[in-house]
Write a protein that holds these residues in place. Structure first.
Motif, PDB file in Angstrom:
ATOM      1  N   GLN A 147      -7.713  -5.365  -2.823  1.00 15.60           N
ATOM      2  CA  GLN A 147      -7.984  -6.690  -2.280  1.00 15.60           C
ATOM      3  C   GLN A 147      -8.838  -6.613  -1.003  1.00 15.60           C
ATOM      4  O   GLN A 147      -9.728  -7.433  -0.788  1.00 15.60           O
ATOM      5  N   GLY A 148      -8.559  -5.610  -0.182  1.00 19.10           N
ATOM      6  CA  GLY A 148      -9.349  -5.425   1.035  1.00 19.10           C
ATOM      7  C   GLY A 148     -10.805  -5.134   0.728  1.00 19.10           C
ATOM      8  O   GLY A 148     -11.718  -5.661   1.377  1.00 19.10           O
ATOM      9  N   ALA A 149     -11.037  -4.302  -0.270  1.00 21.67           N
ATOM     10  CA  ALA A 149     -12.410  -3.981  -0.678  1.00 21.67           C
ATOM     11  C   ALA A 149     -13.094  -5.217  -1.248  1.00 21.67           C
ATOM     12  O   ALA A 149     -14.262  -5.480  -0.941  1.00 21.67           O
ATOM     13  N   GLN A 150     -12.373  -5.972  -2.046  1.00 16.52           N
ATOM     14  CA  GLN A 150     -12.949  -7.193  -2.611  1.00 16.52           C
ATOM     15  C   GLN A 150     -13.323  -8.176  -1.510  1.00 16.52           C
ATOM     16  O   GLN A 150     -14.411  -8.761  -1.539  1.00 16.52           O
ATOM     17  N   GLN A 151     -12.447  -8.354  -0.547  1.00 18.17           N
ATOM     18  CA  GLN A 151     -12.729  -9.287   0.541  1.00 18.17           C
ATOM     19  C   GLN A 151     -13.949  -8.852   1.339  1.00 18.17           C
ATOM     20  O   GLN A 151     -14.739  -9.681   1.785  1.00 18.17           O
ATOM     21  N   ARG A 152     -14.093  -7.570   1.508  1.00 24.44           N
ATOM     22  CA  ARG A 152     -15.205  -7.060   2.310  1.00 24.44           C
ATOM     23  C   ARG A 152     -16.544  -7.148   1.592  1.00 24.44           C
ATOM     24  O   ARG A 152     -17.571  -7.430   2.209  1.00 24.44           O
ATOM     25  N   PHE A 153     -16.558  -6.907   0.280  1.00 28.03           N
ATOM     26  CA  PHE A 153     -17.829  -6.734  -0.424  1.00 28.03           C
ATOM     27  C   PHE A 153     -18.106  -7.705  -1.566  1.00 28.03           C
ATOM     28  O   PHE A 153     -19.213  -7.725  -2.083  1.00 28.03           O
ATOM     29  N   ARG A 154     -17.158  -8.492  -1.981  1.00 28.85           N
ATOM     30  CA  ARG A 154     -17.337  -9.310  -3.178  1.00 28.85           C
ATOM     31  C   ARG A 154     -18.545 -10.242  -3.085  1.00 28.85           C
ATOM     32  O   ARG A 154     -19.321 -10.347  -4.030  1.00 28.85           O
TER      33      ARG A 154
ATOM     34  N   TRP B 122     -12.622  -1.764  -7.798  1.00 25.45           N
ATOM     35  CA  TRP B 122     -12.359  -2.138  -6.411  1.00 25.45           C
ATOM     36  C   TRP B 122     -11.314  -1.213  -5.799  1.00 25.45           C
ATOM     37  O   TRP B 122     -11.354  -0.923  -4.604  1.00 25.45           O
ATOM     38  N   THR B 123     -10.412  -0.726  -6.604  1.00 22.91           N
ATOM     39  CA  THR B 123      -9.398   0.210  -6.113  1.00 22.91           C
ATOM     40  C   THR B 123     -10.057   1.490  -5.619  1.00 22.91           C
ATOM     41  O   THR B 123      -9.716   2.009  -4.547  1.00 22.91           O
ATOM     42  N   GLU B 124     -11.021   2.014  -6.370  1.00 21.54           N
ATOM     43  CA  GLU B 124     -11.738   3.229  -5.956  1.00 21.54           C
ATOM     44  C   GLU B 124     -12.503   2.996  -4.657  1.00 21.54           C
ATOM     45  O   GLU B 124     -12.499   3.840  -3.755  1.00 21.54           O
ATOM     46  N   ILE B 125     -13.166   1.850  -4.578  1.00 21.82           N
ATOM     47  CA  ILE B 125     -13.920   1.527  -3.370  1.00 21.82           C
ATOM     48  C   ILE B 125     -12.972   1.360  -2.187  1.00 21.82           C
ATOM     49  O   ILE B 125     -13.221   1.883  -1.097  1.00 21.82           O
ATOM     50  N   GLY B 126     -11.877   0.675  -2.409  1.00 26.89           N
ATOM     51  CA  GLY B 126     -10.884   0.488  -1.352  1.00 26.89           C
ATOM     52  C   GLY B 126     -10.338   1.806  -0.841  1.00 26.89           C
ATOM     53  O   GLY B 126     -10.115   1.982   0.361  1.00 26.89           O
ATOM     54  N   ARG B 127     -10.144   2.755  -1.747  1.00 21.38           N
ATOM     55  CA  ARG B 127      -9.634   4.065  -1.359  1.00 21.38           C
ATOM     56  C   ARG B 127     -10.577   4.751  -0.364  1.00 21.38           C
ATOM     57  O   ARG B 127     -10.138   5.400   0.575  1.00 21.38           O
ATOM     58  N   VAL B 128     -11.884   4.592  -0.558  1.00 15.37           N
ATOM     59  CA  VAL B 128     -12.868   5.179   0.366  1.00 15.37           C
ATOM     60  C   VAL B 128     -12.676   4.628   1.774  1.00 15.37           C
ATOM     61  O   VAL B 128     -12.823   5.345   2.765  1.00 15.37           O
TER      62      VAL B 128
END
Length: 84
Positions: free
Chosen positions: A67-74, A55-61
């Motif tokens: 946490q932001g990436a998880q909230q968006r895509f989980r 999720w950290t890698e995805i969030g970096r994109v």
């Protein structure tokens, strides 16, 4: 791996936006383009997570946190796993 059909759909909708005879028809095609792009985005996130991407890698994109990436895509990732 991604289905090639999504790329065909994206190309078709780009063509439809470009060739639309009216602004209203172009808008309708642009909406379809956005939906297809969102489907591609979600499928890529699902693929990345299935390949142990973090999720950290995805969030970096997205310029956000893990946490932001998880909230968006989980939810989408969990649904894809449930349907697999």
């Amino acid at each position: 791996m991604l289905k090639k059909g999504i790329f065909k759909q994206l190309r078709r909708t780009v063509d439809a936006v470009e060739s639309a005879p009216t602004a209203l028809q172009a808008l309708a095609a642009a909406r379809e383009l956005r939906l297809a792009a969102e489907a591609l985005e979600l499928s890529l996130v699902v693929e990345i997570r299935s390949q142990r991407g973090t999720w950290t890698e995805i969030g970096r994109v997205y310029g956000t946190s893990k946490q932001g990436a998880q909230q968006r895509f989980r939810v989408a990732v969990e649904q894809a796993r449930a349907n697999a």
